[in-house]
Motif scaffolding. Structure first.
Motif, PDB file in Angstrom:
ATOM      1  N   ASN A 103      63.836  76.269  71.548  1.00  0.00           N
ATOM      2  CA  ASN A 103      64.500  75.311  70.658  1.00  0.00           C
ATOM      3  C   ASN A 103      64.198  75.687  69.204  1.00  0.00           C
ATOM      4  N   THR A 104      64.947  76.636  68.681  1.00  0.00           N
ATOM      5  CA  THR A 104      64.698  77.157  67.331  1.00  0.00           C
ATOM      6  C   THR A 104      64.871  76.081  66.270  1.00  0.00           C
ATOM      7  N   ARG A 105      65.912  75.301  66.384  1.00  0.00           N
ATOM      8  CA  ARG A 105      66.183  74.267  65.371  1.00  0.00           C
ATOM      9  C   ARG A 105      65.034  73.254  65.323  1.00  0.00           C
ATOM     10  N   GLY A 106      64.624  72.764  66.483  1.00  0.00           N
ATOM     11  CA  GLY A 106      63.512  71.822  66.539  1.00  0.00           C
ATOM     12  C   GLY A 106      62.221  72.435  66.037  1.00  0.00           C
ATOM     13  N   ALA A 107      62.023  73.709  66.358  1.00  0.00           N
ATOM     14  CA  ALA A 107      60.813  74.410  65.913  1.00  0.00           C
ATOM     15  C   ALA A 107      60.757  74.464  64.393  1.00  0.00           C
ATOM     16  N   ARG A 108      61.850  74.852  63.766  1.00  0.00           N
ATOM     17  CA  ARG A 108      61.850  74.950  62.302  1.00  0.00           C
ATOM     18  C   ARG A 108      61.581  73.598  61.658  1.00  0.00           C
ATOM     19  N   ALA A 109      62.190  72.542  62.193  1.00  0.00           N
ATOM     20  CA  ALA A 109      61.982  71.200  61.635  1.00  0.00           C
ATOM     21  C   ALA A 109      60.521  70.778  61.730  1.00  0.00           C
ATOM     22  N   LEU A 110      59.912  70.994  62.896  1.00  0.00           N
ATOM     23  CA  LEU A 110      58.510  70.588  63.073  1.00  0.00           C
ATOM     24  C   LEU A 110      57.562  71.458  62.266  1.00  0.00           C
ATOM     25  N   LEU A 111      57.832  72.746  62.200  1.00  0.00           N
ATOM     26  CA  LEU A 111      56.973  73.632  61.411  1.00  0.00           C
ATOM     27  C   LEU A 111      57.044  73.269  59.933  1.00  0.00           C
ATOM     28  N   GLU A 112      58.214  72.897  59.461  1.00  0.00           N
ATOM     29  CA  GLU A 112      58.342  72.496  58.047  1.00  0.00           C
ATOM     30  C   GLU A 112      57.556  71.217  57.786  1.00  0.00           C
ATOM     31  N   ARG A 113      57.689  70.232  58.675  1.00  0.00           N
ATOM     32  CA  ARG A 113      56.913  68.994  58.524  1.00  0.00           C
ATOM     33  C   ARG A 113      55.420  69.274  58.569  1.00  0.00           C
ATOM     34  N   ALA A 114      55.014  70.159  59.478  1.00  0.00           N
ATOM     35  CA  ALA A 114      53.595  70.507  59.600  1.00  0.00           C
ATOM     36  C   ALA A 114      53.093  71.140  58.307  1.00  0.00           C
ATOM     37  N   ALA A 115      53.836  72.103  57.794  1.00  0.00           N
ATOM     38  CA  ALA A 115      53.425  72.782  56.557  1.00  0.00           C
ATOM     39  C   ALA A 115      53.326  71.785  55.408  1.00  0.00           C
ATOM     40  N   ASP A 116      54.272  70.853  55.325  1.00  0.00           N
ATOM     41  CA  ASP A 116      54.237  69.844  54.260  1.00  0.00           C
ATOM     42  C   ASP A 116      53.007  68.949  54.399  1.00  0.00           C
ATOM     43  N   SER A 117      52.723  68.496  55.617  1.00  0.00           N
ATOM     44  CA  SER A 117      51.585  67.599  55.833  1.00  0.00           C
ATOM     45  C   SER A 117      50.251  68.297  55.607  1.00  0.00           C
ATOM     46  N   ILE A 118      50.141  69.504  56.085  1.00  0.00           N
ATOM     47  CA  ILE A 118      48.877  70.240  55.951  1.00  0.00           C
ATOM     48  C   ILE A 118      48.691  70.726  54.517  1.00  0.00           C
ATOM     49  N   GLY A 119      49.781  71.110  53.864  1.00  0.00           N
ATOM     50  CA  GLY A 119      49.719  71.691  52.526  1.00  0.00           C
ATOM     51  C   GLY A 119      49.293  70.742  51.435  1.00  0.00           C
ATOM     52  N   ILE A 120      49.352  69.427  51.670  1.00  0.00           N
ATOM     53  CA  ILE A 120      48.969  68.476  50.624  1.00  0.00           C
ATOM     54  C   ILE A 120      47.464  68.198  50.620  1.00  0.00           C
ATOM     55  N   GLN A 121      46.731  68.822  51.510  1.00  0.00           N
ATOM     56  CA  GLN A 121      45.295  68.560  51.635  1.00  0.00           C
ATOM     57  C   GLN A 121      44.511  69.206  50.495  1.00  0.00           C
ATOM     58  N   ASP A 122      43.435  68.536  50.137  1.00  0.00           N
ATOM     59  CA  ASP A 122      42.530  69.103  49.141  1.00  0.00           C
ATOM     60  C   ASP A 122      41.844  70.321  49.724  1.00  0.00           C
ATOM     61  N   ASP A 123      41.444  71.215  48.857  1.00  0.00           N
ATOM     62  CA  ASP A 123      40.728  72.407  49.275  1.00  0.00           C
ATOM     63  C   ASP A 123      39.291  72.288  48.813  1.00  0.00           C
ATOM     64  N   PRO A 124      38.300  72.494  49.603  1.00  0.00           N
ATOM     65  CA  PRO A 124      38.390  72.896  50.997  1.00  0.00           C
ATOM     66  C   PRO A 124      38.704  71.699  51.891  1.00  0.00           C
ATOM     67  N   ALA A 125      39.419  71.973  52.934  1.00  0.00           N
ATOM     68  CA  ALA A 125      39.773  70.933  53.908  1.00  0.00           C
ATOM     69  C   ALA A 125      38.546  70.603  54.749  1.00  0.00           C
ATOM     70  N   PRO A 126      38.527  69.416  55.318  1.00  0.00           N
ATOM     71  CA  PRO A 126      37.384  69.058  56.169  1.00  0.00           C
ATOM     72  C   PRO A 126      37.333  69.904  57.443  1.00  0.00           C
ATOM     73  N   HIS A 127      36.141  69.995  57.985  1.00  0.00           N
ATOM     74  CA  HIS A 127      35.899  70.606  59.297  1.00  0.00           C
ATOM     75  C   HIS A 127      36.210  72.101  59.341  1.00  0.00           C
ATOM     76  N   GLY A 128      36.254  72.755  58.189  1.00  0.00           N
ATOM     77  CA  GLY A 128      36.507  74.191  58.147  1.00  0.00           C
ATOM     78  C   GLY A 128      37.935  74.582  58.480  1.00  0.00           C
ATOM     79  N   ILE A 129      38.855  73.611  58.455  1.00  0.00           N
ATOM     80  CA  ILE A 129      40.259  73.905  58.767  1.00  0.00           C
ATOM     81  C   ILE A 129      40.833  74.785  57.661  1.00  0.00           C
ATOM     82  N   ASP A 130      41.458  75.870  58.066  1.00  0.00           N
ATOM     83  CA  ASP A 130      42.053  76.835  57.131  1.00  0.00           C
ATOM     84  C   ASP A 130      43.471  76.391  56.783  1.00  0.00           C
TER      85      ASP A 130
END
Length: 167
Positions: A103-130
């Motif tokens: 499901n390429t379309r669904g994959a792109r939508a979820l990956l974009e949401r993931a990148a947006d949610s993860i990308g707003i985090q302060d650096d360094p992120a908790p728990h050693g998350i890269d």
């Protein structure tokens, strides 16, 4: 609970779907009575380090749907300040699940949401998350999908935590 079309659904007393049916390695429901992949408990509440280690192991074994279940448990039990990060990690795993299912379309939508949610985090992120590495990986997957690339299973195994540097 019976649906309007007469199909019995496994629901709790509030009408919410229950995940009692066995599932395959990509999280797709199997017929009742089938043998599926071991399920992740719905009431999962692990310390962050254990959630990350388990999710990473599942991703490394190509079980992104099941990694999503672990990350979703961490999201639901995390402190408010970390919820968006854990939600983004769970969305990343769902995006990879969509790739695995074709499901390429669904994959792109979820990956974009993931990148947006993860990308707003302060650096360094908790728990050693890269966070930078995970966001970059999501963007690389989206670009490859847009080009119509056939992704090798090894491309679907992001590193959630920064690798420790030798001293």
């Amino acid at each position: 609970m019976r649906t309007p079309d007469g199909i019995d659904r496994d629901r709790d007393e509030n009408g919410r779907a229950r995940n009692a049916r066995p599932r395959d390695e990509l999280g797709r429901p199997l017929p009742p009575g089938s043998v599926g992949v071991e399920r992740i408990p719905e009431d999962l509440d692990l310390p962050p380090a254990e959630s990350l280690a388990w999710a990473q192991d599942l991703l490394d074994r190509g079980l992104a749907f099941h990694a999503h279940e672990v990350l979703e448990g961490a999201w639901k039990s995390s402190p408010t300040a970390e919820r968006e990060l854990w939600r983004g990690l769970a969305q990343l795993a769902v995006g990879i699940t969509h790739i695995q299912r074709g499901n390429t379309r669904g994959a792109r939508a979820l990956l974009e949401r993931a990148a947006d949610s993860i990308g707003i985090q302060d650096d360094p992120a908790p728990h050693g998350i890269d966070t930078a590495g995970v966001v970059a990986h999501a963007h690389e997957l989206m670009a490859e999908l847009s080009r119509g690339a056939n992704l090798a299973p090894s491309r679907l195994r992001p590193r959630l935590r920064a690798r420790s540097r030798p001293r």
